[in-house]
Design a protein around this motif. Structure first.
Motif, short mmCIF file in Angstrom:
data_model
loop_
_atom_site.label_atom_id
_atom_site.label_comp_id
_atom_site.label_asym_id
_atom_site.label_seq_id
_atom_site.Cartn_x
_atom_site.Cartn_y
_atom_site.Cartn_z
N ALA A 128 -37.27 24.62 -10.89
CA ALA A 128 -36.79 23.18 -10.14
C ALA A 128 -38.18 22.02 -10.52
CB ALA A 128 -36.67 23.22 -8.79
N ILE A 129 -39.05 22.68 -10.61
CA ILE A 129 -40.36 21.72 -10.85
C ILE A 129 -40.06 21.25 -12.22
CG2 ILE A 129 -42.80 21.53 -11.21
CD1 ILE A 129 -43.01 23.55 -8.60
N GLY A 130 -39.83 22.21 -13.20
CA GLY A 130 -39.81 21.82 -14.57
C GLY A 130 -38.53 20.89 -14.83
N ILE A 131 -37.52 21.17 -14.12
CA ILE A 131 -36.46 20.24 -14.45
C ILE A 131 -36.65 18.75 -13.85
CG2 ILE A 131 -34.01 19.72 -13.69
CD1 ILE A 131 -33.53 22.84 -13.53
N SER A 132 -37.31 18.80 -12.41
CA SER A 132 -37.66 17.40 -11.98
C SER A 132 -38.47 16.82 -12.84
CB SER A 132 -38.34 17.83 -10.46
OG SER A 132 -37.65 18.42 -9.50
N VAL A 133 -39.46 17.31 -13.40
CA VAL A 133 -40.47 16.47 -14.42
C VAL A 133 -39.64 16.22 -15.58
CG1 VAL A 133 -42.56 16.81 -15.88
CG2 VAL A 133 -42.51 17.88 -13.66
N ALA A 134 -38.76 16.93 -16.20
CA ALA A 134 -38.02 16.57 -17.26
C ALA A 134 -37.19 15.14 -17.03
CB ALA A 134 -37.16 17.47 -17.59
N TYR A 135 -36.87 14.82 -15.86
CA TYR A 135 -35.95 13.63 -15.22
C TYR A 135 -36.98 12.72 -14.55
CZ TYR A 135 -31.47 15.44 -16.25
OH TYR A 135 -30.34 16.13 -17.07
N SER A 136 -38.41 12.99 -14.71
CA SER A 136 -39.18 11.91 -14.20
C SER A 136 -39.22 11.88 -12.67
CB SER A 136 -39.34 10.64 -15.03
OG SER A 136 -39.51 10.67 -16.40
N ARG A 137 -38.82 12.89 -11.92
CA ARG A 137 -38.67 12.80 -10.68
C ARG A 137 -39.89 13.60 -10.47
NH1 ARG A 137 -34.19 11.02 -8.18
NH2 ARG A 137 -35.77 10.75 -6.66
N TYR A 138 -41.06 13.03 -10.41
CA TYR A 138 -42.29 13.74 -10.23
C TYR A 138 -42.55 13.83 -8.62
CZ TYR A 138 -43.12 12.09 -14.82
OH TYR A 138 -43.07 11.93 -16.32
N GLU A 139 -42.09 12.77 -8.01
CA GLU A 139 -42.35 13.08 -6.11
C GLU A 139 -41.53 14.37 -5.90
OE1 GLU A 139 -38.16 11.23 -6.69
OE2 GLU A 139 -40.07 10.90 -7.73
N ILE A 140 -40.40 14.77 -6.51
CA ILE A 140 -39.79 16.00 -6.12
C ILE A 140 -40.70 17.19 -6.63
CG2 ILE A 140 -37.94 17.42 -6.60
CD1 ILE A 140 -36.08 14.72 -6.73
N ILE B 273 -47.77 18.08 -17.28
CA ILE B 273 -47.58 17.78 -16.01
C ILE B 273 -46.66 18.93 -15.26
CG2 ILE B 273 -46.21 16.40 -14.05
CD1 ILE B 273 -46.74 13.90 -15.78
N ALA B 274 -45.70 19.44 -15.83
CA ALA B 274 -44.93 20.89 -15.38
C ALA B 274 -45.86 21.73 -15.37
CB ALA B 274 -43.70 21.03 -16.34
N PHE B 275 -46.65 22.27 -16.16
CA PHE B 275 -47.73 23.30 -16.25
C PHE B 275 -48.57 23.00 -15.19
CE2 PHE B 275 -51.95 24.54 -17.66
CZ PHE B 275 -51.80 25.96 -17.79
N ILE B 276 -49.15 21.88 -15.18
CA ILE B 276 -50.18 21.57 -13.85
C ILE B 276 -49.69 21.75 -12.53
CG2 ILE B 276 -51.62 19.88 -12.72
CD1 ILE B 276 -52.22 18.54 -15.67
N LEU B 277 -48.42 21.33 -12.36
CA LEU B 277 -47.87 21.47 -11.08
C LEU B 277 -47.38 23.01 -10.79
CD1 LEU B 277 -45.71 18.33 -10.93
CD2 LEU B 277 -47.69 19.02 -9.53
N SER B 278 -47.28 23.78 -11.79
CA SER B 278 -46.99 25.06 -11.64
C SER B 278 -47.98 25.94 -11.19
CB SER B 278 -46.21 25.87 -12.73
OG SER B 278 -47.25 25.80 -13.88
N LEU B 279 -49.48 25.46 -11.56
CA LEU B 279 -50.72 26.25 -11.28
C LEU B 279 -51.12 26.78 -9.91
CD1 LEU B 279 -53.07 24.75 -13.95
CD2 LEU B 279 -51.77 26.81 -14.04
N PRO B 280 -50.73 25.65 -9.07
CA PRO B 280 -51.15 26.19 -7.51
C PRO B 280 -50.32 27.45 -7.33
CG PRO B 280 -50.85 23.89 -7.64
CD PRO B 280 -50.54 24.20 -9.03
N ILE B 281 -49.21 27.39 -7.47
CA ILE B 281 -48.30 28.62 -7.15
C ILE B 281 -48.70 29.87 -7.93
CG2 ILE B 281 -45.90 29.32 -7.08
CD1 ILE B 281 -45.12 26.31 -7.13
N ALA B 282 -48.88 29.53 -9.36
CA ALA B 282 -49.33 30.71 -10.12
C ALA B 282 -50.76 31.39 -9.65
CB ALA B 282 -49.18 30.13 -11.64
N LEU B 283 -51.65 30.64 -9.50
CA LEU B 283 -52.85 31.05 -8.95
C LEU B 283 -53.12 31.76 -7.52
CD1 LEU B 283 -55.17 27.98 -10.05
CD2 LEU B 283 -55.20 30.24 -11.07
#
Length: 144
Positions: free
Chosen positions: A108-120, A20-30
């Motif tokens: 911050a995206i990675g930390i949020s995912v680790a804490y299951s704060r997917y909405e953030i 999930i962390a990887f996928i959420l970083s892709l729009p920014i990375a691309l």
């Protein structure tokens, strides 16, 4: 004696979180890759999954909010240090501040995912992408 113990449920759980962390970083990375920014398709996913992994390990090894907070502070400080290295000052002005901020954001995206704060994590990913995608026409021409 060497003991190898692999919990397949934990492997699946952590793979899910890191995915999930990887996928959420892709729009920014691309976006950054397409704009030929210094950091791109390799850097942003690595920052995001590493931040998520540090928090996952910290949460599983350390007990208590204070210990977990120290891991988080370490990530935040480290990303500030790395981001600082992305900023360049020249006679023409300062460049790389958006890259530095976006590196911090992907942590911050990675930390949020680790804490299951997917909405953030989702909000951070979407807003960052939108800022990079649509803010360029508003930048002054001498800074482009």
């Amino acid at each position: 004696m060497f003991e190898f113990d692999l919990d397949l449920n934990l492997l699946a759980y952590h793979s899910f979180k890191l995915g999930i962390a990887f996928i959420l970083s892709l729009p920014i990375a691309l976006n950054r890759e397409m704009k030929e920014s210094g950091a791109g398709l390799r850097t942003f996913p690595l920052v995001t999954i590493a931040s998520c992994a540090f928090m996952l390990v910290g949460r599983s090894i350390f007990e208590g909010a204070d210990a977990e907070a120290r891991v988080m502070y370490g990530i935040i400080t480290g990303m500030g240090f790395i981001g600082g290295g992305a900023i360049f000052k020249s006679e023409d002005g300062v460049k790389g501040t958006a890259t530095a901020a976006s590196l911090w954001n992907t942590a911050a995206i990675g930390i949020s995912v680790a804490y299951s704060r997917y909405e953030i994590a989702i909000i951070l990913s979407v807003i960052s992408f939108l800022i990079f995608q649509f803010s360029e026409p508003f930048k002054s021409k001498d800074k482009l």
